[in-house]
Design a protein around this motif. Structure first.
Motif, PDB file in Angstrom:
ATOM      1  N   MET A   1       0.857  -1.203   0.000  1.00  0.00           N
ATOM      2  CA  MET A   1       0.000   0.000   0.000  1.00  0.00           C
ATOM      3  C   MET A   1       0.888   1.248   0.000  1.00  0.00           C
ATOM      4  N   THR A   2       0.598   2.175  -0.900  1.00  0.00           N
ATOM      5  CA  THR A   2       1.389   3.390  -0.997  1.00  0.00           C
ATOM      6  C   THR A   2       1.043   4.366   0.121  1.00  0.00           C
ATOM      7  N   ALA A   3       1.892   5.384   0.284  1.00  0.00           N
ATOM      8  CA  ALA A   3       1.646   6.394   1.319  1.00  0.00           C
ATOM      9  C   ALA A   3       0.353   7.154   1.050  1.00  0.00           C
ATOM     10  N   VAL A   4       0.077   7.419  -0.246  1.00  0.00           N
ATOM     11  CA  VAL A   4      -1.157   8.133  -0.596  1.00  0.00           C
ATOM     12  C   VAL A   4      -2.373   7.283  -0.265  1.00  0.00           C
ATOM     13  N   SER A   5      -2.316   5.995  -0.585  1.00  0.00           N
ATOM     14  CA  SER A   5      -3.434   5.107  -0.268  1.00  0.00           C
ATOM     15  C   SER A   5      -3.687   5.066   1.236  1.00  0.00           C
ATOM     16  N   GLU A   6      -2.603   4.941   2.016  1.00  0.00           N
ATOM     17  CA  GLU A   6      -2.741   4.903   3.466  1.00  0.00           C
ATOM     18  C   GLU A   6      -3.387   6.187   3.986  1.00  0.00           C
ATOM     19  N   LYS A   7      -2.958   7.329   3.427  1.00  0.00           N
ATOM     20  CA  LYS A   7      -3.507   8.611   3.878  1.00  0.00           C
ATOM     21  C   LYS A   7      -4.998   8.705   3.594  1.00  0.00           C
ATOM     22  N   LEU A   8      -5.397   8.351   2.365  1.00  0.00           N
ATOM     23  CA  LEU A   8      -6.804   8.470   1.983  1.00  0.00           C
ATOM     24  C   LEU A   8      -7.693   7.514   2.778  1.00  0.00           C
ATOM     25  N   ILE A   9      -7.232   6.301   2.961  1.00  0.00           N
ATOM     26  CA  ILE A   9      -8.011   5.329   3.744  1.00  0.00           C
ATOM     27  C   ILE A   9      -8.126   5.790   5.190  1.00  0.00           C
ATOM     28  N   SER A  10      -7.036   6.362   5.714  1.00  0.00           N
ATOM     29  CA  SER A  10      -7.060   6.869   7.082  1.00  0.00           C
ATOM     30  C   SER A  10      -8.026   8.039   7.226  1.00  0.00           C
ATOM     31  N   LEU A  11      -8.006   8.956   6.255  1.00  0.00           N
ATOM     32  CA  LEU A  11      -8.925  10.093   6.281  1.00  0.00           C
ATOM     33  C   LEU A  11     -10.371   9.620   6.293  1.00  0.00           C
ATOM     34  N   LEU A  12     -10.668   8.660   5.428  1.00  0.00           N
ATOM     35  CA  LEU A  12     -12.034   8.147   5.336  1.00  0.00           C
ATOM     36  C   LEU A  12     -12.450   7.439   6.624  1.00  0.00           C
ATOM     37  N   GLY A  13     -11.592   6.543   7.113  1.00  0.00           N
ATOM     38  CA  GLY A  13     -11.932   5.793   8.315  1.00  0.00           C
ATOM     39  C   GLY A  13     -12.123   6.692   9.530  1.00  0.00           C
ATOM     40  N   ASP A  14     -11.231   7.666   9.678  1.00  0.00           N
ATOM     41  CA  ASP A  14     -11.329   8.565  10.828  1.00  0.00           C
ATOM     42  C   ASP A  14     -12.604   9.408  10.759  1.00  0.00           C
ATOM     43  N   ALA A  15     -12.953   9.875   9.562  1.00  0.00           N
ATOM     44  CA  ALA A  15     -14.161  10.703   9.409  1.00  0.00           C
ATOM     45  C   ALA A  15     -15.416   9.904   9.727  1.00  0.00           C
ATOM     46  N   LEU A  16     -15.456   8.656   9.288  1.00  0.00           N
ATOM     47  CA  LEU A  16     -16.622   7.812   9.562  1.00  0.00           C
ATOM     48  C   LEU A  16     -16.742   7.502  11.049  1.00  0.00           C
ATOM     49  N   LYS A  17     -15.615   7.382  11.734  1.00  0.00           N
ATOM     50  CA  LYS A  17     -15.659   7.136  13.181  1.00  0.00           C
ATOM     51  C   LYS A  17     -16.106   8.381  13.936  1.00  0.00           C
ATOM     52  N   ARG A  18     -15.643   9.555  13.476  1.00  0.00           N
ATOM     53  CA  ARG A  18     -16.022  10.801  14.153  1.00  0.00           C
ATOM     54  C   ARG A  18     -17.497  11.118  13.980  1.00  0.00           C
ATOM     55  N   HIS A  19     -18.034  10.718  12.825  1.00  0.00           N
ATOM     56  CA  HIS A  19     -19.409  11.097  12.501  1.00  0.00           C
ATOM     57  C   HIS A  19     -20.214   9.877  12.050  1.00  0.00           C
ATOM     58  N   PRO A  20     -20.471   8.945  12.960  1.00  0.00           N
ATOM     59  CA  PRO A  20     -21.251   7.758  12.581  1.00  0.00           C
ATOM     60  C   PRO A  20     -22.696   8.135  12.267  1.00  0.00           C
ATOM     61  N   ALA A  21     -23.279   7.400  11.348  1.00  0.00           N
ATOM     62  CA  ALA A  21     -24.672   7.657  10.952  1.00  0.00           C
ATOM     63  C   ALA A  21     -25.539   6.479  11.361  1.00  0.00           C
ATOM     64  N   PRO A  22     -26.702   6.742  11.951  1.00  0.00           N
ATOM     65  CA  PRO A  22     -27.590   5.655  12.338  1.00  0.00           C
ATOM     66  C   PRO A  22     -28.259   4.980  11.150  1.00  0.00           C
ATOM     67  N   GLY A  23     -28.328   5.706  10.031  1.00  0.00           N
ATOM     68  CA  GLY A  23     -29.000   5.169   8.849  1.00  0.00           C
ATOM     69  C   GLY A  23     -28.014   4.688   7.790  1.00  0.00           C
ATOM     70  N   ARG A  24     -28.435   4.806   6.567  1.00  0.00           N
ATOM     71  CA  ARG A  24     -27.657   4.307   5.433  1.00  0.00           C
ATOM     72  C   ARG A  24     -26.684   5.358   4.922  1.00  0.00           C
ATOM     73  N   LEU A  25     -25.545   4.910   4.373  1.00  0.00           N
ATOM     74  CA  LEU A  25     -24.585   5.804   3.741  1.00  0.00           C
ATOM     75  C   LEU A  25     -24.873   5.887   2.243  1.00  0.00           C
ATOM     76  N   TRP A  26     -24.823   7.117   1.726  1.00  0.00           N
ATOM     77  CA  TRP A  26     -25.001   7.348   0.288  1.00  0.00           C
ATOM     78  C   TRP A  26     -23.821   8.153  -0.239  1.00  0.00           C
ATOM     79  N   LEU A  27     -23.276   7.739  -1.365  1.00  0.00           N
ATOM     80  CA  LEU A  27     -22.211   8.488  -2.024  1.00  0.00           C
ATOM     81  C   LEU A  27     -22.789   9.293  -3.174  1.00  0.00           C
ATOM     82  N   GLY A  28     -22.506  10.594  -3.200  1.00  0.00           N
ATOM     83  CA  GLY A  28     -22.847  11.397  -4.364  1.00  0.00           C
ATOM     84  C   GLY A  28     -21.843  11.090  -5.460  1.00  0.00           C
TER      85      GLY A  28
END
Length: 433
Positions: A1-28
Motif C-alpha cells: 500500500m502506498t503512502a497516498v493510499s494509506e492517507k486516503l483510507i485513514s482520512l475516510l476511516g477517521d471521518a466515519l468514526k467521528r461522525h457515525p450515521a444511524p441510517g444508510r450511507l449514500w455516495l454522491g
C-alpha cells in the motif's frame, strides 16, 4: 500500500468514526475523478453504502456519464440510484441552480438518519474560500465547507460528510492512476466563464506556487468556523432574550428587545435566525435594508425578502416567515370538506377538525370582499375586515384565512372564531413548514 493510499483510507476511516450515521450511507457519485476515488475507497474499507447519480441534463454527454456510473457501480456491486433533474438557470445562476437541483435529488433519496458522502477535497476547499472571499462573505461563509453538517430537518438526523477535505486533488489523481480507475471528464470544467473554473485555473496556481495554499486555507477556514460557532451561540442567546416564539406562520421576536441590541448584534441575530430556519445567508445590502425597515414608523407593515424568507413587522413583534405566493392565484378557489379528514389548502396550509367539530358538508374559500360575521360571543355583526384586525391576525394572512360555510351560512373563520350558527369551537388551521 502506498503512502497516498494509506492517507486516503485513514482520512475516510477517521471521518466515519467521528461522525457515525444511524441510517444508510449514500455516495454522491458523478463519475468524475473525486467521486470515483471515494467510491473505490469505500469499497476497499468494506463499508455498506449506496450511490446516487444526478443527471443534470446540461451536457450532451450526460446520459453517457450516467451509463458509465451504472456500469462501474454494477461491477463493484454497489446499488446505484439515478435521478434526472431540471436545472432552473434563473435561480442564482447556472452553478447555484445546478447545486440546488442536485441537493434536491439527494434529499429525495435520503431517509431519516441517512448520511450523504461527498468527495470534495482540499483544492475544492481553497476554491470555495476564495470564491466566497471575492463575493464579500462573512465569517460563516468564509468558514467554507465543514467536514460534517446536518441537512434538512434536524429531527430527522440526516447529515452530510466530506471525508477527503484533508487531501489534495493531486493525491486523488495519484491514487486513481495507481489503482487503474477510469472516470469521466466534464467538458464544463474548462469553461473560464464559470467563476469556480476561473479561480481553479487562473488564481489558485500562482498562489499555490508561492505559499502552502491548501494548508493555510484549511487553517483559516477552521478558525473562522470556530468564530462562526461562537457568533451562532450569541445569536441563540439574543433570540431567547428577545422572546422568540413560534407563530401559526413562521416565528417572531419582541421588537423593542431587538431594537435595544447594537447594530452588529442585530445583524448577527438575523443571520443566526435564518441559519436556524435552514435559509441561505443574505447579501449585506439586504440585511441592512431589513434593519432599516425594522425601525420604520409605527404604523408601517414592511415585508423584506431575506435569505429566501421574509422579515415582517406587525405591532410590537418582528416576524420571520416563509414567502407567500400572490393572492390572485387563489381568488376563485373553493374546497369541499367533510369536516372529518384534514383538508389541504393552498401553500401548505391545513384545515382539520377540532375535537368537537361535527361532520357535515362544508365549503371553504378565501375572502372575496364585503363579508360580515357575528362571532358567537358578540351581539352584533361586523365587517370581517374589522374582526380580523380585532383578533390580531397578521395582515399578510388576512386574505388567506379560510372561511368555512355550511350551505350559504358562514360558520367559522379559520381558527379565530365560530359564528352564532357554527359549532362550539373553531377548527384547526395550521401551516406545515
Amino acid at each position: 500500500m502506498t503512502a497516498v493510499s494509506e492517507k486516503l483510507i485513514s482520512l475516510l476511516g477517521d471521518a466515519l468514526k467521528r461522525h457515525p450515521a444511524p441510517g444508510r450511507l449514500w455516495l454522491g457519485y458523478s463519475g468524475g475523478l473525486d467521486s470515483t476515488v471515494l467510491l473505490h475507497l469505500l469499497c476497499r474499507v468494506q463499508v455498506p453504502f449506496g450511490a446516487v447519480h444526478v443527471n443534470h441534463g446540461l451536457s450532451a454527454r450526460a446520459d453517457e456519464w450516467q451509463a458509465h456510473c451504472e456500469e462501474v457501480a454494477g461491477k463493484l456491486g454497489v446499488p446505484l440510484v439515478a435521478r434526472n433533474v431540471e436545472v432552473r438557470r434563473k435561480e442564482g445562476g447556472l452553478e447555484q441552480a445546478a447545486r440546488k437541483a442536485r441537493y434536491g435529488a439527494f434529499d429525495m433519496v435520503m431517509a431519516p438518519g441517512d448520511q450523504l458522502l461527498l468527495a470534495q477535497h482540499g483544492d475544492d476547499q481553497a476554491e470555495t474560500f476564495l470564491l466566497r472571499l471575492l463575493r464579500g462573505a462573512g465569517v460563516l461563509g468564509l468558514g467554507a465547507m465543514a467536514e460534517w453538517r446536518s441537512v434538512g430537518d434536524p429531527d430527522e438526523g440526516r447529515s452530510l460528510l466530506r471525508p477527503l477535505l484533508g487531501a489534495s486533488r493531486a493525491e486523488l489523481e495519484c491514487y486513481a492512476r495507481a489503482s487503474g480507475l477510469e472516470w469521466v471528464e466534464d467538458d464544463s470544467n474548462s469553461d473560464l466563464a464559470l467563476d469556480r473554473n476561473y479561480i481553479r485555473k487562473q488564481v489558485v496556481p500562482p498562489l499555490a506556487a508561492r505559499w502552502p495554499l491548501l494548508e493555510r486555507v484549511s487553517r483559516s477556514a477552521e478558525n473562522l468556523r470556530e468564530a462562526a460557532g461562537l457568533l451562532q451561540d450569541l445569536a441563540g442567546e439574543d433570540l431567547q432574550r428577545c422572546g422568540v416564539r413560534r407563530e401559526s406562520f413562521g416565528l417572531s421576536i419582541d421588537l423593542a428587545a431587538f431594537l435595544a441590541l447594537s447594530n452588529a448584534r442585530q445583524k448577527n441575530l438575523l443571520r443566526g435566525w435564518l441559519h436556524n430556519c435552514g435559509a441561505p445567508m443574505p447579501e449585506a445590502a439586504h440585511l441592512q435594508q431589513a434593519l432599516h425597515q425594522a425601525q420604520a414608523v409605527e404604523d408601517a407593515i414592511p415585508a423584506v425578502p431575506l435569505g429566501g424568507m421574509v422579515l415582517r413587522r406587525y405591532r410590537d413583534r418582528l416576524f420571520l416567515t416563509p414567502q407567500l405566493q400572490p393572492r390572485e392565484r387563489f381568488d376563485e378557489v373553493e374546497w369541499q370538506w367533510d369536516g372529518v379528514h384534514e383538508l389541504k389548502l393552498s401553500e401548505g396550509w391545513i384545515l382539520a377538525p377540532s375535537p368537537d367539530w361535527p361532520a357535515a358538508d362544508y365549503m371553504v374559500q378565501f375572502r372575496r370582499g364585503g363579508e360580515r360575521a357575528k362571532p358567537r360571543e358578540r351581539h352584533h355583526s361586523q365587517t370581517l375586515k374589522r374582526l380580523l384586525q380585532e383578533y390580531a391576525l397578521p395582515p399578510w394572512l388576512r386574505d388567506r384565512v379560510p372561511l368555512v360555510f355550511r350551505g350559504e351560512t358562514l360558520v367559522a373563520v379559520g381558527d379565530l372564531f365560530v359564528t352564532v350558527d357554527g359549532p362550539v369551537s373553531p377548527p384547526i388551521w395550521r401551516f406545515l413548514d
